[in-house]
Design a protein around this motif. Sequence first.
Motif, mmCIF file in Angstrom:
data_model
loop_
_atom_site.group_PDB
_atom_site.id
_atom_site.type_symbol
_atom_site.label_atom_id
_atom_site.label_comp_id
_atom_site.label_asym_id
_atom_site.label_seq_id
_atom_site.Cartn_x
_atom_site.Cartn_y
_atom_site.Cartn_z
ATOM 1 N N ARG A 267 0.766 -0.909 -0.002
ATOM 2 C CA ARG A 267 0.044 -0.233 0.304
ATOM 3 C C ARG A 267 0.641 0.986 -0.077
ATOM 4 N N THR A 268 1.140 2.570 -0.994
ATOM 5 C CA THR A 268 1.646 2.931 -1.051
ATOM 6 C C THR A 268 0.564 4.550 -1.022
ATOM 7 N N LEU A 269 1.125 5.555 -0.488
ATOM 8 C CA LEU A 269 0.219 6.592 -0.225
ATOM 9 C C LEU A 269 1.273 7.465 -0.114
ATOM 10 N N ILE A 270 0.657 8.708 -1.251
ATOM 11 C CA ILE A 270 1.532 10.106 -1.925
ATOM 12 C C ILE A 270 0.770 11.077 -1.412
ATOM 13 N N VAL A 271 1.302 11.875 -0.240
ATOM 14 C CA VAL A 271 0.612 13.489 -0.265
ATOM 15 C C VAL A 271 2.024 14.178 -0.547
ATOM 16 N N ALA A 272 1.199 15.025 -1.865
ATOM 17 C CA ALA A 272 1.680 16.473 -2.342
ATOM 18 C C ALA A 272 1.017 17.715 -1.404
ATOM 19 N N ASP A 273 1.569 18.541 -0.639
ATOM 20 C CA ASP A 273 1.102 19.158 0.130
ATOM 21 C C ASP A 273 1.392 20.735 -1.100
ATOM 22 N N VAL B 222 -2.376 -1.531 -4.203
ATOM 23 C CA VAL B 222 -3.466 0.322 -3.768
ATOM 24 C C VAL B 222 -2.104 0.907 -4.673
ATOM 25 N N VAL B 223 -1.824 2.110 -4.666
ATOM 26 C CA VAL B 223 -1.460 3.580 -4.464
ATOM 27 C C VAL B 223 -2.590 4.556 -4.449
ATOM 28 N N GLU B 224 -2.185 5.626 -3.756
ATOM 29 C CA GLU B 224 -2.729 5.897 -3.893
ATOM 30 C C GLU B 224 -2.693 7.241 -3.703
ATOM 31 N N LEU B 225 -3.117 8.752 -4.319
ATOM 32 C CA LEU B 225 -1.563 10.163 -4.720
ATOM 33 C C LEU B 225 -3.065 10.946 -4.602
ATOM 34 N N VAL B 226 -2.067 12.253 -3.434
ATOM 35 C CA VAL B 226 -3.571 13.354 -3.874
ATOM 36 C C VAL B 226 -2.097 14.587 -4.222
ATOM 37 N N ALA B 227 -2.762 15.134 -4.685
ATOM 38 C CA ALA B 227 -1.850 16.844 -4.953
ATOM 39 C C ALA B 227 -2.777 17.564 -4.511
ATOM 40 N N LEU B 228 -2.637 18.716 -4.149
ATOM 41 C CA LEU B 228 -3.045 19.674 -3.304
ATOM 42 C C LEU B 228 -3.178 21.264 -4.547
#
Lengths: 262, 478
Positions: B219-225, B250-256
């Motif tokens: 499980r990978t999670l990347i959050v870019a503020d 599962v890979v989740e990416l979040v880009a703000l």
Amino acid sequence: MLIEHSETILAVRDLTASVNGIPILNGLNLEVKAGEVHAIMGRNGSGKSTFSKVLAGHPDYEVTGGTLTYLGQDLLGMAPEQRAQAGLFLAFQYPLEIPGVSNLDFLRLACNSRRRYLGLSELDPLDFDDFIQAKLEIVEIDPAFLQRSVNEGFSGGEKKRNEILQMALLEPRLGVLDEIDSGLDIDALRIVAKGVNTLASPQNSTIVITHYQRLLDYILPDYVHVMEAGKITITGDRSLALELEERGYAWTEDAPEPLEIA
Amino acid sequence: MSSPVSTLVNQPYKYGFVTDIESDTIPRGLSEDVIRLISAKKQEPEFLLEFRLRAYRQWLQMSPPTWQSVTYPPINYQDIIYYSAPKQVAKKKGLEEVDPELLSTFEKLGIPLSEQKRLANVAVDAIFDSVSVATTFKEKLAEQGVIFCSISEAVREYPDLIKKYLGTVVPSADNYYAALNSAVFTDGSFVYIPRDTVCPMELSTYFRINNGDTGQFERTLIVADCGSQVSYLEGCTAPMYDTNQLHAAVVELVALDHAQIKYSTVQNWYAGDAQGRGGIYNFVTKRGLCQGVNSKISWTQVETGSAITWKYPSCVLVGEGSVGEFYSVALTNHYQQADTGTKMVHVGPNTRSTIVSKGISAGHSRNSYRGLVKMGPKARGARNYSQCDSMLIGHEAQANTFPYIQVQHPQARVEHEASTSKIGEDQLFYFQQRGIPLEEAVSLMISGFCRDVFNQLPMEFAVEADRLLGLKLEGSVG
Ligand SMILES: Nc1ncnc2c1ncn2[C@@H]1O[C@H](COP(=O)(O)OP(=O)(O)O)[C@@H](O)[C@H]1O
Ligand SMILES: [Mg+2]
């Protein structure tokens, strides 16, 4: 040019070959010496292109008998790329398009594979740029063509000039030009012929395969051969080509074989 | 007559070795007790156990998808081991404490973890079976506030971030394999890039399945503020076993707002042998959420391994002006099957997406591109451009393209181009006649075909990917 006691470049003895099990070449004999220009003429379907493909080692063509000797080596034991590296060059009747591969990269790789064989240093992209400039002039090709994919979208004449450019880069011992004149207008024909003549030397030799005598006004052959049903039936000098033009190929069928017109 | 140009030798899979290492392995099978056991072994907070159990109960109600163009016998989920960890690893302080056998395994894979030999300017998280064994350059990254660690560690150290983002992009009931992953995931990487920070180095996770009966569920999670940027690369290999192994990540990416994430994959799981025995089932859900205005998420994948690949790295473009990209090379050979592509879901106005997919099929393989471009009712001025090219090598391979387009706003524009080509024997002969051997000819043509995608990869990896494709195709031409 005819040179006394010159080296034999190519010796073909009783060559037979077939494709998909159908015999196409039926006992072909030919000897080509250094410095000579040979023309092979003949009707469509007589086996001219087949002969060129067999020389180059195309895997679809199976040699069923006879011998092929190139510079003293048995060609049949050599892979297509080894034959090319050893200086056997085929200008294709229908040059292939290779999308996605730049002409410049392709030419440099080809050139370096030949240079490696000859024990010369390989050319890096910068050196190659210099090296190719002079060659471009021989066939009057715009350098912009180097940036395009190999033959992709080239006109018929441009493809043929690109073939001669490759010959200029590879400096072959034996150039086999298959219908290099087909589809060319008279200006393009002149350029291509000039290229071929510029590259001729006492060390190498050329086989021009053609349908029409027209090309032989520009590239002067020492011998003219007529191919018929997969073998050479008549051999003569330049005048044979003129005679063929005048009388048509049907005339040759009456000739007893093998016929020598000197 | 021998089939033309069919004589090249096949390059053996060079990552197929097994490391002999003592591991802490739980019994086969899946149940709530197993999930509790995994959660306990990882000393997880209550909220995560709840998350897992909820997902598990949802999974029990679901059935595997059948719409994809791949075939395989039903998987017995009770026959899989859901947790396997190299024994000493429980808690490592520094690399000195990591089992040298593990270090040398990664070294053999070309991933040096030891201090002296580290890849310059690439921070690596190394995952061996179910757990992360080492993360390099952590301190250096921390100086800039960048968090790069295993997701297990993040659960302990940064529970608030995990709680806030985990499962927000790929909800646990999203699909069958995502639900399974949410229930049993064991490790993976976590990245957080703080506001206005450009991550000072490439981040990379390297996955290695070692144990023959273990499933890998990372499980990978990347959050870019807001205003941050990061480039992340994942690589993977597995030993050769003649049974199939399941990998469901599962890979989740979040880009703000204004953030950019570039996620690259070079997938080289064991693909099975030339007869189609063994190999990894790679059933993966990857999705990025462009939540902020003008944010950007770019997926680049080079898929060469696995017996079966089922994977659609996608972008949900919510923020106005956000950008999604998908660049893919998928190569299949022998009996491999790939059904891969992307989904670009345009929610916000003026969002843009680009899809460039290159499929190469050789041998008896099957390679499908499947892509969805959806322009929602608020996607005013949104645009998509898709280009899907297939290349066939030989006569037995298959290539398919399944583009799905849904447009719900009159001012959204979608463009789709597709082509199919073949490496012809006469083209190869042309190369050979110019002194260029077959292998080189094939790899030149393939590189040309893939150039638009390789150009998107970080430099070192582009060279690697190019070489990898060349190796994979040896023996396939004819
Ligand atoms: N690849 C091939 N498959 C089947 N037949 C072929 C192939 N190549 C040549 N032939 C046949 O061999 C004969 C000679 O063809 P070719 O060598 O092209 O003649 P030319 O070049 O003299 O016009 C023709 O009958 C042609 O149809
Ligand atoms: Mg012909």
